[in-house]
Scaffold this motif. Structure first.
Motif, PDB file in Angstrom:
ATOM      1  N   ALA A  83       2.899   5.793  -0.549  1.00 36.94           N
ATOM      2  CA  ALA A  83       3.737   5.330  -1.653  1.00 36.94           C
ATOM      3  C   ALA A  83       3.884   6.416  -2.717  1.00 36.94           C
ATOM      4  N   ILE A  84       2.794   7.071  -3.053  1.00 32.74           N
ATOM      5  CA  ILE A  84       2.837   8.149  -4.047  1.00 32.74           C
ATOM      6  C   ILE A  84       3.736   9.284  -3.553  1.00 32.74           C
ATOM      7  N   LYS A  85       3.614   9.618  -2.294  1.00 31.64           N
ATOM      8  CA  LYS A  85       4.427  10.689  -1.717  1.00 31.64           C
ATOM      9  C   LYS A  85       5.916  10.337  -1.785  1.00 31.64           C
ATOM     10  N   ALA A  86       6.250   9.081  -1.495  1.00 33.53           N
ATOM     11  CA  ALA A  86       7.652   8.640  -1.543  1.00 33.53           C
ATOM     12  C   ALA A  86       8.213   8.742  -2.959  1.00 33.53           C
ATOM     13  N   VAL A  87       7.423   8.338  -3.940  1.00 37.99           N
ATOM     14  CA  VAL A  87       7.867   8.419  -5.337  1.00 37.99           C
ATOM     15  C   VAL A  87       8.074   9.881  -5.737  1.00 37.99           C
ATOM     16  N   GLU A  88       7.198  10.749  -5.300  1.00 42.35           N
ATOM     17  CA  GLU A  88       7.335  12.180  -5.597  1.00 42.35           C
ATOM     18  C   GLU A  88       8.612  12.758  -4.985  1.00 42.35           C
ATOM     19  N   GLN A  89       9.081  12.149  -3.907  1.00 43.51           N
ATOM     20  CA  GLN A  89      10.310  12.597  -3.257  1.00 43.51           C
ATOM     21  C   GLN A  89      11.563  12.017  -3.914  1.00 43.51           C
ATOM     22  N   GLY A  90      11.367  11.162  -4.915  1.00 49.63           N
ATOM     23  CA  GLY A  90      12.506  10.630  -5.653  1.00 49.63           C
ATOM     24  C   GLY A  90      12.843   9.180  -5.393  1.00 49.63           C
ATOM     25  N   PHE A  91      12.044   8.478  -4.581  1.00 54.17           N
ATOM     26  CA  PHE A  91      12.314   7.064  -4.310  1.00 54.17           C
ATOM     27  C   PHE A  91      11.761   6.193  -5.437  1.00 54.17           C
ATOM     28  N   SER A  92      12.570   5.259  -5.889  1.00 53.81           N
ATOM     29  CA  SER A  92      12.126   4.308  -6.909  1.00 53.81           C
ATOM     30  C   SER A  92      12.012   2.895  -6.353  1.00 53.81           C
ATOM     31  N   ILE A  93      12.445   2.706  -5.092  1.00 53.77           N
ATOM     32  CA  ILE A  93      12.359   1.407  -4.415  1.00 53.77           C
ATOM     33  C   ILE A  93      11.540   1.590  -3.147  1.00 53.77           C
ATOM     34  N   TYR A 153       0.172  -0.988  -6.689  1.00 55.76           N
ATOM     35  CA  TYR A 153       0.542  -1.271  -8.080  1.00 55.76           C
ATOM     36  C   TYR A 153      -0.393  -0.554  -9.059  1.00 55.76           C
ATOM     37  N   ASP A 154      -1.694  -0.516  -8.751  1.00 51.24           N
ATOM     38  CA  ASP A 154      -2.659   0.151  -9.627  1.00 51.24           C
ATOM     39  C   ASP A 154      -2.322   1.631  -9.813  1.00 51.24           C
ATOM     40  N   HIS A 155      -1.755   2.244  -8.794  1.00 46.36           N
ATOM     41  CA  HIS A 155      -1.459   3.676  -8.864  1.00 46.36           C
ATOM     42  C   HIS A 155      -0.054   3.964  -9.410  1.00 46.36           C
ATOM     43  N   LEU A 156       0.892   3.045  -9.195  1.00 46.60           N
ATOM     44  CA  LEU A 156       2.281   3.335  -9.566  1.00 46.60           C
ATOM     45  C   LEU A 156       2.836   2.450 -10.677  1.00 46.60           C
ATOM     46  N   GLY A 157       2.184   1.326 -10.947  1.00 48.41           N
ATOM     47  CA  GLY A 157       2.584   0.477 -12.071  1.00 48.41           C
ATOM     48  C   GLY A 157       3.982  -0.090 -11.943  1.00 48.41           C
ATOM     49  N   ASP A 158       4.650  -0.227 -13.087  1.00 48.21           N
ATOM     50  CA  ASP A 158       5.962  -0.871 -13.136  1.00 48.21           C
ATOM     51  C   ASP A 158       7.116   0.115 -13.001  1.00 48.21           C
ATOM     52  N   ASN A 159       6.814   1.353 -12.643  1.00 46.22           N
ATOM     53  CA  ASN A 159       7.868   2.360 -12.552  1.00 46.22           C
ATOM     54  C   ASN A 159       8.624   2.315 -11.234  1.00 46.22           C
ATOM     55  N   ILE A 160       8.223   1.403 -10.355  1.00 48.70           N
ATOM     56  CA  ILE A 160       8.881   1.268  -9.065  1.00 48.70           C
ATOM     57  C   ILE A 160       9.258  -0.190  -8.838  1.00 48.70           C
ATOM     58  N   VAL A 161      10.163  -0.392  -7.887  1.00 48.81           N
ATOM     59  CA  VAL A 161      10.527  -1.725  -7.424  1.00 48.81           C
ATOM     60  C   VAL A 161       9.936  -1.908  -6.037  1.00 48.81           C
ATOM     61  N   SER A 202       4.657   2.059   5.723  1.00 50.93           N
ATOM     62  CA  SER A 202       4.170   1.480   6.964  1.00 50.93           C
ATOM     63  C   SER A 202       2.849   0.735   6.752  1.00 50.93           C
ATOM     64  N   LEU A 203       2.598  -0.268   7.589  1.00 55.55           N
ATOM     65  CA  LEU A 203       1.402  -1.101   7.491  1.00 55.55           C
ATOM     66  C   LEU A 203       0.163  -0.316   7.912  1.00 55.55           C
ATOM     67  N   ASN A 204      -0.754  -0.096   6.962  1.00 58.50           N
ATOM     68  CA  ASN A 204      -1.986   0.647   7.216  1.00 58.50           C
ATOM     69  C   ASN A 204      -3.077   0.133   6.286  1.00 58.50           C
ATOM     70  N   GLU A 205      -4.190   0.837   6.252  1.00 57.34           N
ATOM     71  CA  GLU A 205      -5.239   0.523   5.289  1.00 57.34           C
ATOM     72  C   GLU A 205      -4.722   0.823   3.871  1.00 57.34           C
ATOM     73  N   PRO A 206      -5.240   0.112   2.861  1.00 62.94           N
ATOM     74  CA  PRO A 206      -4.720   0.278   1.495  1.00 62.94           C
ATOM     75  C   PRO A 206      -4.668   1.725   1.014  1.00 62.94           C
ATOM     76  N   ASP A 207      -5.711   2.513   1.251  1.00 64.80           N
ATOM     77  CA  ASP A 207      -5.728   3.893   0.768  1.00 64.80           C
ATOM     78  C   ASP A 207      -4.596   4.720   1.368  1.00 64.80           C
ATOM     79  N   GLU A 208      -4.357   4.527   2.650  1.00 59.83           N
ATOM     80  CA  GLU A 208      -3.288   5.279   3.308  1.00 59.83           C
ATOM     81  C   GLU A 208      -1.914   4.847   2.800  1.00 59.83           C
ATOM     82  N   MET A 209      -1.748   3.557   2.542  1.00 54.35           N
ATOM     83  CA  MET A 209      -0.480   3.056   2.023  1.00 54.35           C
ATOM     84  C   MET A 209      -0.243   3.573   0.604  1.00 54.35           C
ATOM     85  N   VAL A 210      -1.287   3.662  -0.192  1.00 56.49           N
ATOM     86  CA  VAL A 210      -1.163   4.242  -1.535  1.00 56.49           C
ATOM     87  C   VAL A 210      -0.711   5.696  -1.446  1.00 56.49           C
ATOM     88  N   HIS A 211      -1.335   6.442  -0.546  1.00 58.75           N
ATOM     89  CA  HIS A 211      -0.960   7.847  -0.353  1.00 58.75           C
ATOM     90  C   HIS A 211       0.516   7.971   0.012  1.00 58.75           C
TER      91      HIS A 211
END
Length: 356
Positions: free
Chosen positions: A148-158, A178-186, A137-146
Motif C-alpha cells: 500500500a505504501i509503495k502504491a501511494v508513493e507511485q501516485g495512487f490515492s485510491i 490505515y495506521d500507516h496511511l491515515g485519511d490521505n487515501i480512499v 493483493s491478499l497477504n499478511e498485514p505487514d506485506e499488504m502495508v508495504h
C-alpha cells in the motif's frame, strides 16, 4: 463490409508478483487472442482470459467454442451490423462469457477502424483519460502495508484492498494499512464473496466504528446470495457493490428490483460483450445506481477495451483497471502511467497484441 476470417492465438504473460484473492492465487495469465479480418483487409483484435474460479472458462474450452460455434456464426456477416452480430454471439450458446468477450472486442475494434474513429466514440465518448486505482493483493498485514505504501508513493490515492478469507484477520489488515496511511487515501474493500451476510454486517460495523476511509464494500457475500446482499446493504452505512452477482443485464435488473446494492461492478469477462456491459450501465443509470468498470487479472487488450467504454458511458463513474500494471508487458506503458489511463485518439482500441 463482410467478416471473412477469424483466427486464434494463445498468450501467456507472467506477473510481476503473485496476485492473491479470497478465491485464487495467480502467478501468470493465459489469454486467448482473437483476430478477425474484413474483406478490405482491416483487422480487429480481442482477448479473453481463462478464469475457471470466476467465469468457469478454461483456455481449451474457450478455443473450442470459438472455433466450433462462435466463429462460424459470424463469418460472412457484415461488420456494420454490430448489434445483430453481438446478439448472434450471445445467443449461440449458454455461458462461455470470456470467449464471447474476446470476439465481441475484436468486432468492435474492427468496426471502429472501419469508421476511422477511436472505440470510445462508438459509444459516444466524452473524454479519453481516467484515474485508476491499485489493488493490494491478499497477504499478511505487514506485506499488504508495504504494498500500500509503495502504491501511494507511485501516485495512487485510491487503493482496492483484497480481503475475505478470515474476518478478524481482514480487520487487522485494514487497520494496519490505515495506521500507516491515515485519511490521505480512499479504500475500496473487495471481499470476493468471502463472508456470510452476518459476518459481513459484523465486520463492516467494525470498519464504520473505526472511521476507516472506505468508499464501498465489494461483493461481501456469495454471488448467488442476492437476499444476503440486500440484507447487508440494509444494515450498514458503507455502500455495497455487487460484482460477481452481476453477469448480465438481467442480473442488473434483479439487483435494481431487489434494491440489493448501491453500486454495480461491470467486467467484460463476465458480460461476454461490450454491448451487454453498456446495457448494464444504462439499466443501473435509470435506477440511480452508479457503476464501476473493473477487470479480472487479464490482458492489456481487453482492459483497454473496458477503458474505452468507461470514458464513454456517463454512468460508469469509477474504474478498477490496474491489471496491466501487474503484467510484465511494457507495450502498454504509454496507456497506463501509474494512476493515469490515457487512450490515444486513433482508430479502434489502439493496441495490437501480436504482429500484423
Amino acid at each position: 463490409m463482410k467478416i471473412v476470417d477469424a483466427q486464434i492465438q494463445t498468450e501467456r504473460t507472467s506477473l510481476k508478483r503473485p496476485f492473491k484473492t479470497a478465491v485464487r492465487t495467480a502467478f501468470d495469465i493465459q489469454s486467448l487472442i482473437v483476430k478477425i479480418t474484413l474483406e478490405n483487409g482491416i483487422t480487429g483484435y480481442g482477448s479473453g482470459v481463462a478464469t475457471e474460479k470466476v467465469t468457469g472458462d478454461s483456455l481449451s474450452g474457450m478455443k473450442n467454442i470459438l472455433e466450433q460455434l462462435l466463429f462460424p456464426s459470424i463469418l460472412g456477416k457484415e461488420i456494420e451490423n454490430i448489434a445483430e452480430n453481438e446478439m448472434i454471439i450471445q445467443t449461440s450458446c449458454i455461458g462461455n462469457t470470456s470467449a464471447k468477450a474476446a470476439l465481441s472486442i475484436a468486432l468492435y475494434d474492427a468496426y471502429a477502424k472501419l469508421l476511422k474513429v477511436p472505440l470510445f466514440q462508438i459509444f459516444g465518448g466524452r473524454t479519453n483519460s481516467l484515474i485508476n486505482d491499485m489493488t493490494i493483493s491478499l497477504n499478511e498485514p505487514d506485506e499488504m502495508v508495504h504494498d500500500a505504501i509503495k502504491a501511494v508513493e507511485q501516485g495512487f490515492s485510491i487503493l482496492k484492498i483484497k480481503v475475505g478469507n478470515d474476518p478478524q484477520k481482514d480487520l487487522e489488515r485494514i487497520q494496519a494499512i490505515y495506521d500507516h496511511l491515515g485519511d490521505n487515501i480512499v479504500l475500496r474493500i473487495d471481499a470476493n464473496q468471502g463472508w456470510s451476510a452476518k459476518e459481513a454486517i459484523k465486520i463492516i460495523g467494525e470498519f464504520e466504528s473505526r472511521n476507516f476511509p472506505i468508499e464501498f464494500i465489494e461483493q461481501p457475500v456469495p454471488q448467488w446470495d442476492f437476499d444476503g446482499l440486500k440484507f447487508v446493504r440494509e444494515r450498514v452505512n458503507i455502500p455495497i457493490m455487487a460484482d460477481e452477482s452481476v453477469y448480465s443485464a438481467k442480473d442488473a435488473i434483479k439487483i435494481v428490483n431487489k434494491k440489493a446494492a448501491d453500486l454495480i461492478n461491470i467486467k467484460l469477462m463476465k458480460t461476454g460483450s461490450l454491448l451487454e456491459a453498456c446495457k448494464i450501465a444504462s439499466i443501473a443509470e435509470t435506477a440511480g445506481i452508479p457503476c464501476m468498470i473493473g477487470c479480472m487479472m487479464e490482458s492489456s487488450l481487453s482492459v483497454l477495451a473496458a477503458a474505452h467504454l468507461a470514458v464513454a458511458h456517463p454512468n460508469i463513474k469509477k474504474v478498477d483497471l490496474d491489471s496491466p500494471l501487474w503484467l510484465n508487458d511494457h507495450k502498454v506503458d504509454r496507456y497506463f502511467r501509474n494512476s493515469q489511463i490515457h487512450l490515444e485518439e486513433i482508430p479502434g482500441i489502439g493496441f495490437h497484441p501480436v504482429s500484423q
